[in-house]
Motif scaffolding. Structure first.
Motif, short mmCIF file in Angstrom:
data_model
loop_
_atom_site.label_atom_id
_atom_site.label_comp_id
_atom_site.label_asym_id
_atom_site.label_seq_id
_atom_site.Cartn_x
_atom_site.Cartn_y
_atom_site.Cartn_z
N ASN A 169 0.86 -1.18 0.00
CA ASN A 169 0.00 0.00 0.00
C ASN A 169 0.90 1.23 0.00
O ASN A 169 1.54 1.54 1.01
CB ASN A 169 -0.92 -0.02 1.23
N GLN A 170 0.97 1.92 -1.14
CA GLN A 170 1.88 3.06 -1.28
C GLN A 170 1.56 4.16 -0.27
O GLN A 170 2.47 4.83 0.24
CB GLN A 170 1.82 3.62 -2.70
N ALA A 171 0.29 4.37 0.02
CA ALA A 171 -0.08 5.43 0.97
C ALA A 171 0.50 5.15 2.35
O ALA A 171 0.91 6.08 3.05
CB ALA A 171 -1.61 5.54 1.04
N ASP A 177 -7.03 -2.02 3.38
CA ASP A 177 -7.60 -1.19 4.45
C ASP A 177 -6.56 -0.36 5.19
O ASP A 177 -6.90 0.38 6.11
CB ASP A 177 -8.34 -2.07 5.46
N SER A 233 -12.47 -4.72 -3.64
CA SER A 233 -12.05 -3.44 -3.05
C SER A 233 -11.89 -2.38 -4.13
O SER A 233 -10.81 -1.80 -4.29
CB SER A 233 -10.73 -3.61 -2.27
N ASP A 263 -12.90 0.71 -4.43
CA ASP A 263 -12.56 2.06 -3.99
C ASP A 263 -11.06 2.18 -3.75
O ASP A 263 -10.44 3.17 -4.15
CB ASP A 263 -13.32 2.42 -2.72
N PHE A 264 -10.48 1.19 -3.10
CA PHE A 264 -9.04 1.21 -2.86
C PHE A 264 -8.28 1.14 -4.18
O PHE A 264 -7.31 1.88 -4.39
CB PHE A 264 -8.63 0.05 -1.95
N GLU A 267 -9.11 2.15 -7.07
CA GLU A 267 -9.22 3.40 -7.83
C GLU A 267 -8.25 4.46 -7.33
O GLU A 267 -7.90 5.38 -8.07
CB GLU A 267 -10.65 3.92 -7.76
N THR A 268 -7.77 4.32 -6.09
CA THR A 268 -6.81 5.31 -5.56
C THR A 268 -5.43 5.16 -6.21
O THR A 268 -4.62 6.09 -6.17
CB THR A 268 -6.63 5.14 -4.04
N GLY A 269 -5.16 3.99 -6.79
CA GLY A 269 -3.85 3.76 -7.38
C GLY A 269 -2.76 3.48 -6.37
O GLY A 269 -1.56 3.49 -6.71
N ASN A 270 -3.15 3.20 -5.13
CA ASN A 270 -2.16 2.99 -4.07
C ASN A 270 -1.64 1.56 -3.98
O ASN A 270 -0.72 1.29 -3.20
CB ASN A 270 -2.73 3.41 -2.71
#
Length: 414
Positions: A134-136, A246, A266, A268-269, A271-274
């Motif tokens: 998870n890049q974020a 998550d 998932s 939504d996750f 789509e964030t590109g993370n």
């Protein structure tokens, strides 16, 4: 368990061919492919049933052994396929699949061969084990994605300080533990270390690379690299990958099939590109090539020798005339899965997410070694001992040396 179509589950009675598949991800495309086949070939329509991964493995061994296997048998090749061939449970399909095999990646196709004859052909996506992250979570921690073992240990320390699990791990399913053991063994000792096990060499499980790999697994557990509740996390429900999605875990070592499941479960996750993906870390001084991969070259279809002549004919017609048709291939690519076909570069470039697909495709086509998962490579009679003993290693209940003793004894008893 879900089902589409009817049928009695296989065997030699009746003329309705049957197939068992797994749940979720690319298997949805497999079921849709059968539905399309059934519409165009009503006289050879398949009854299809789907199972969770672990349930399927138990059911299929019982069904094959009792002569009640489905017409088309999903397998992982390795020791399981060898057992099927030696027991005359599956048929030789060399001649019938010649044209199909000519379109596929040779190194993948080779897994379906026994003594020069083909008894299984790949039927879905190539499945290397990769490291998702998870890049974020990394951005918040202020560190880079690790590429070496030392950087991995440093990342474990940082994420523990941040209150984030460094790695998710589905220890409740046991088989994800193999991914860590096999990659570490390969990075430390090269593919030759485990090949000695495959070839049945005496005391092969005591290879120094395997012992060191398991020692490093225990060091990771002691360092808090995994969710403390990893022993209750189950992979069938994609729970480990969801911890990453998550933001509760930074990374997860899992198969390439996880990507398509995250697209579905998932969105939504995604789509964030993370979601990022990378290779297993390099071990400085290790003998294994950092480009080596482990996992499953694909799942494979075999044709049951206990099926009736009509059922077998339907099976080989499906394999030779239908498998990897354009619609099926396009559907796989759209859901983030790579079929084991040559010359896919242009198709991949036209997809919505060519980055992940290119990574997977290049990882497979350029890997010097693609080692089959341990639980598929060994004799099926050893799998339970393997999974139980490895689980005990991760829980700190036995030492790596005791693991090796258990496995050497299991191998010697065959």
């Amino acid at each position: 368990m879900s089902a589409c179509g009817g049928g009695d589950g296989g065997g030699s009675e009746g003329e309705e061919p049957t197939a068992w598949v797994l749940n979720g991800g690319v298997w949805n495309e497999v079921e849709e492919d059968f539905e399309a086949w059934n519409e165009e070939n009503p006289d050879q329509a398949f009854a299809v049933e789907s199972f969770a991964n672990d349930i399927y493995k138990d059911r299929i061994r019982q069904a094959v052994g009792s002569g009640e296997a489905p017409t088309l048998i999903v397998g992982w090749t390795g020791g399981g396929l060898l057992e099927y061939v030696e027991g005359d449970y599956v048929t030789d399909i060399t001649e019938e699949t010649e044209e199909l095999r000519g379109r596929l990646i040779e190194s993948v196709v080779a897994n379906g061969e026994v003594d020069g004859s083909t008894y299984a052909v790949p039927m879905n996506n190539v499945q290397p084990v990769v490291m998702y992250y998870n890049q974020a979570v990394f951005d918040e921690a202020g560190i880079e994605v690790p590429t070496t073992w030392e950087e991995t240990l440093e990342a474990v320390e940082v994420f523990n300080e941040q209150g984030v699990h460094p790695f998710a791990l589905a220890g409740g399913s046991n088989w994800p533990l193999l991914m860590w053991a096999s990659y570490l063994t390969d990075r430390i000792g090269g593919p030759e270390a485990f090949q000695a096990v495959v070839e049945g060499e005496e005391d092969a499980w005591s290879h120094p690379a395997i012992i060191e790999a398991l020692e490093r697994c225990q060091e990771l557990v002691e360092a808090g690299a995994f969710d403390p509740g990893f022993a209750s996390v189950v992979a069938d429900n994609n729970e480990d990958a969801h911890l990453v999605a998550d933001g509760k875990a930074a990374m997860v070592l899992q198969g390439s099939w996880v990507y398509s499941r995250l697209l579905e479960e998932s969105p939504d996750f995604m789509e964030t590109g993370n979601l990022g993906v990378t290779t297993f870390p390099e071990i400085e001084g290790g003998e294994g090539d950092p480009a080596n991969i482990v996992g499953n070259p694909a799942n494979f279809w075999s044709v049951s020798a206990n099926a009736s002549e009509g059922e077998q004919q339907a099976a080989v017609d499906y394999l030779s005339d239908w498998l990897f048709n354009d619609e099926y291939v396009d559907g796989m690519l759209e859901t983030g899965n790579i079929p084991p076909l040559t010359g896919l570069e242009e198709k991949i470039a036209e997809t919505e997410d060519p980055e992940f697909l290119n990574f997977t495709y290049e990882t497979v086509t350029e890997a010097p070694s693609f080692q089959l998962s341990w639980d598929q490579a060994v004799d099926p009679a050893q799998v339970q001992v393997l999974l139980q003993s490895l689980s005990q290693v991760f829980r700190g209940e036995i030492t790596p040396e005791e693991f090796a003793t258990n496995m050497n004894e299991a191998q010697a008893s065959e």
